[in-house]
Design a protein around this motif. Structure first.
Motif, PDB file in Angstrom:
ATOM      1  N   ASP A 128       0.809  -1.229   0.000  1.00  0.00           N
ATOM      2  CA  ASP A 128       0.000   0.000   0.000  1.00  0.00           C
ATOM      3  C   ASP A 128       0.841   1.278   0.000  1.00  0.00           C
ATOM      4  O   ASP A 128       0.376   2.324   0.427  1.00  0.00           O
ATOM      5  CB  ASP A 128      -0.970   0.036   1.181  1.00  0.00           C
ATOM      6  CG  ASP A 128      -1.954  -1.104   1.173  1.00  0.00           C
ATOM      7  OD1 ASP A 128      -2.296  -1.586   0.075  1.00  0.00           O
ATOM      8  OD2 ASP A 128      -2.371  -1.542   2.258  1.00  0.00           O
ATOM      9  N   ILE A 129       2.062   1.208  -0.498  1.00  0.00           N
ATOM     10  CA  ILE A 129       2.980   2.354  -0.403  1.00  0.00           C
ATOM     11  C   ILE A 129       2.699   3.449  -1.425  1.00  0.00           C
ATOM     12  O   ILE A 129       3.025   4.612  -1.217  1.00  0.00           O
ATOM     13  CB  ILE A 129       4.448   1.883  -0.490  1.00  0.00           C
ATOM     14  CG1 ILE A 129       5.371   2.975   0.032  1.00  0.00           C
ATOM     15  CG2 ILE A 129       4.813   1.452  -1.896  1.00  0.00           C
ATOM     16  CD1 ILE A 129       6.779   2.508   0.298  1.00  0.00           C
ATOM     17  N   VAL A 130       2.083   3.125  -2.548  1.00  0.00           N
ATOM     18  CA  VAL A 130       1.867   4.096  -3.618  1.00  0.00           C
ATOM     19  C   VAL A 130       0.397   4.507  -3.660  1.00  0.00           C
ATOM     20  O   VAL A 130      -0.475   3.690  -3.946  1.00  0.00           O
ATOM     21  CB  VAL A 130       2.277   3.510  -4.991  1.00  0.00           C
ATOM     22  CG1 VAL A 130       2.033   4.519  -6.104  1.00  0.00           C
ATOM     23  CG2 VAL A 130       3.722   3.054  -4.978  1.00  0.00           C
ATOM     24  N   ASP A 131       0.118   5.757  -3.352  1.00  0.00           N
ATOM     25  CA  ASP A 131      -1.244   6.278  -3.478  1.00  0.00           C
ATOM     26  C   ASP A 131      -1.463   6.733  -4.912  1.00  0.00           C
ATOM     27  O   ASP A 131      -0.532   7.117  -5.608  1.00  0.00           O
ATOM     28  CB  ASP A 131      -1.475   7.440  -2.518  1.00  0.00           C
ATOM     29  CG  ASP A 131      -1.558   6.984  -1.068  1.00  0.00           C
ATOM     30  OD1 ASP A 131      -1.819   5.793  -0.829  1.00  0.00           O
ATOM     31  OD2 ASP A 131      -1.348   7.822  -0.176  1.00  0.00           O
ATOM     32  N   GLU A 166      -1.144  -6.924 -11.465  1.00  0.00           N
ATOM     33  CA  GLU A 166      -0.091  -7.715 -10.829  1.00  0.00           C
ATOM     34  C   GLU A 166       0.494  -7.032  -9.586  1.00  0.00           C
ATOM     35  O   GLU A 166       0.885  -7.695  -8.626  1.00  0.00           O
ATOM     36  CB  GLU A 166       1.021  -7.954 -11.858  1.00  0.00           C
ATOM     37  CG  GLU A 166       2.231  -8.662 -11.330  1.00  0.00           C
ATOM     38  CD  GLU A 166       3.328  -8.785 -12.369  1.00  0.00           C
ATOM     39  OE1 GLU A 166       4.394  -9.299 -11.994  1.00  0.00           O
ATOM     40  OE2 GLU A 166       3.141  -8.379 -13.537  1.00  0.00           O
ATOM     41  N   HIS A 167       0.547  -5.719  -9.597  1.00  0.00           N
ATOM     42  CA  HIS A 167       1.175  -4.985  -8.501  1.00  0.00           C
ATOM     43  C   HIS A 167       0.159  -4.303  -7.590  1.00  0.00           C
ATOM     44  O   HIS A 167       0.485  -3.345  -6.892  1.00  0.00           O
ATOM     45  CB  HIS A 167       2.157  -3.962  -9.065  1.00  0.00           C
ATOM     46  CG  HIS A 167       3.208  -4.576  -9.928  1.00  0.00           C
ATOM     47  ND1 HIS A 167       4.190  -5.401  -9.436  1.00  0.00           N
ATOM     48  CD2 HIS A 167       3.414  -4.521 -11.260  1.00  0.00           C
ATOM     49  CE1 HIS A 167       4.963  -5.816 -10.411  1.00  0.00           C
ATOM     50  NE2 HIS A 167       4.504  -5.298 -11.538  1.00  0.00           N
ATOM     51  N   GLY A 221      -2.031   1.976  -2.840  1.00  0.00           N
ATOM     52  CA  GLY A 221      -2.708   2.434  -1.635  1.00  0.00           C
ATOM     53  C   GLY A 221      -4.026   3.119  -1.940  1.00  0.00           C
ATOM     54  O   GLY A 221      -4.877   2.608  -2.659  1.00  0.00           O
ATOM     55  N   ARG A 222      -4.167   4.312  -1.458  1.00  0.00           N
ATOM     56  CA  ARG A 222      -5.427   5.048  -1.504  1.00  0.00           C
ATOM     57  C   ARG A 222      -5.619   5.834  -2.803  1.00  0.00           C
ATOM     58  O   ARG A 222      -4.670   6.235  -3.435  1.00  0.00           O
ATOM     59  CB  ARG A 222      -5.478   6.021  -0.333  1.00  0.00           C
ATOM     60  CG  ARG A 222      -5.415   5.325   0.992  1.00  0.00           C
ATOM     61  CD  ARG A 222      -5.292   6.318   2.132  1.00  0.00           C
ATOM     62  NE  ARG A 222      -5.181   5.631   3.385  1.00  0.00           N
ATOM     63  CZ  ARG A 222      -6.224   5.212   4.106  1.00  0.00           C
ATOM     64  NH1 ARG A 222      -7.436   5.437   3.681  1.00  0.00           N
ATOM     65  NH2 ARG A 222      -6.041   4.581   5.226  1.00  0.00           N
ATOM     66  N   PHE A 223      -6.880   6.063  -3.115  1.00  0.00           N
ATOM     67  CA  PHE A 223      -7.269   6.966  -4.200  1.00  0.00           C
ATOM     68  C   PHE A 223      -7.347   8.354  -3.567  1.00  0.00           C
ATOM     69  O   PHE A 223      -8.072   8.565  -2.595  1.00  0.00           O
ATOM     70  CB  PHE A 223      -8.633   6.554  -4.768  1.00  0.00           C
ATOM     71  CG  PHE A 223      -9.063   7.365  -5.955  1.00  0.00           C
ATOM     72  CD1 PHE A 223      -8.808   6.907  -7.236  1.00  0.00           C
ATOM     73  CD2 PHE A 223      -9.733   8.567  -5.796  1.00  0.00           C
ATOM     74  CE1 PHE A 223      -9.204   7.647  -8.345  1.00  0.00           C
ATOM     75  CE2 PHE A 223     -10.136   9.311  -6.890  1.00  0.00           C
ATOM     76  CZ  PHE A 223      -9.862   8.846  -8.176  1.00  0.00           C
ATOM     77  N   ILE A 224      -6.611   9.311  -4.104  1.00  0.00           N
ATOM     78  CA  ILE A 224      -6.579  10.666  -3.549  1.00  0.00           C
ATOM     79  C   ILE A 224      -7.611  11.528  -4.272  1.00  0.00           C
ATOM     80  O   ILE A 224      -7.621  11.602  -5.494  1.00  0.00           O
ATOM     81  CB  ILE A 224      -5.180  11.300  -3.708  1.00  0.00           C
ATOM     82  CG1 ILE A 224      -4.087  10.377  -3.181  1.00  0.00           C
ATOM     83  CG2 ILE A 224      -5.134  12.672  -3.040  1.00  0.00           C
ATOM     84  CD1 ILE A 224      -4.193  10.040  -1.716  1.00  0.00           C
TER      85      ILE A 224
END
Length: 103
Positions: free
Chosen positions: A11-14, A40-41, A46-49
């Motif tokens: 969950d590191i990439v928003d 795949e990734h 993470g979250r939708f901003i």
């Protein structure tokens, strides 16, 4: 990849497709996010901003793609097997004042 490294990066990439440099429309942003959540990734995503002023638009464009909804698009087969979307809402000065006045 080790489990500890995967746990660290989970969950590191928003996803901020609405903002520069992409500056996508809400429709394109929710479509991209939904596609990435099935990819795949997806474990890194993470979250939708979303700006507070565009939450209604997010609901309008994303409802058919979000897990747990009764999707009417071609993604229906994924509606009940994925985790709900995590959303981070950004408030600007006017949003904050409205929120404070509503409380």
């Amino acid at each position: 990849m080790t489990r500890s490294l995967r746990s660290l990066l989970s969950d590191i990439v928003d996803y901020a497709g609405l903002f520069p440099p992409a500056g996508l429309s809400m429709a394109a942003s929710v479509e991209n996010y939904a596609h990435a959540k099935r990819g795949e990734h997806e474990w890194m995503l993470g979250r939708f901003i979303c700006p507070a002023g565009r939450l209604a638009e997010l609901s309008q464009h994303g409802a058919a793609l979000m897990p747990g909804t009764f999707a009417t698009s071609g993604y229906r087969e994924h509606a009940d097997i994925a985790e709900p979307w995590a959303v981070s809402v950004l408030l600007d000065g006017s949003d904050r004042k409205k929120l404070e006045s509503d409380l």
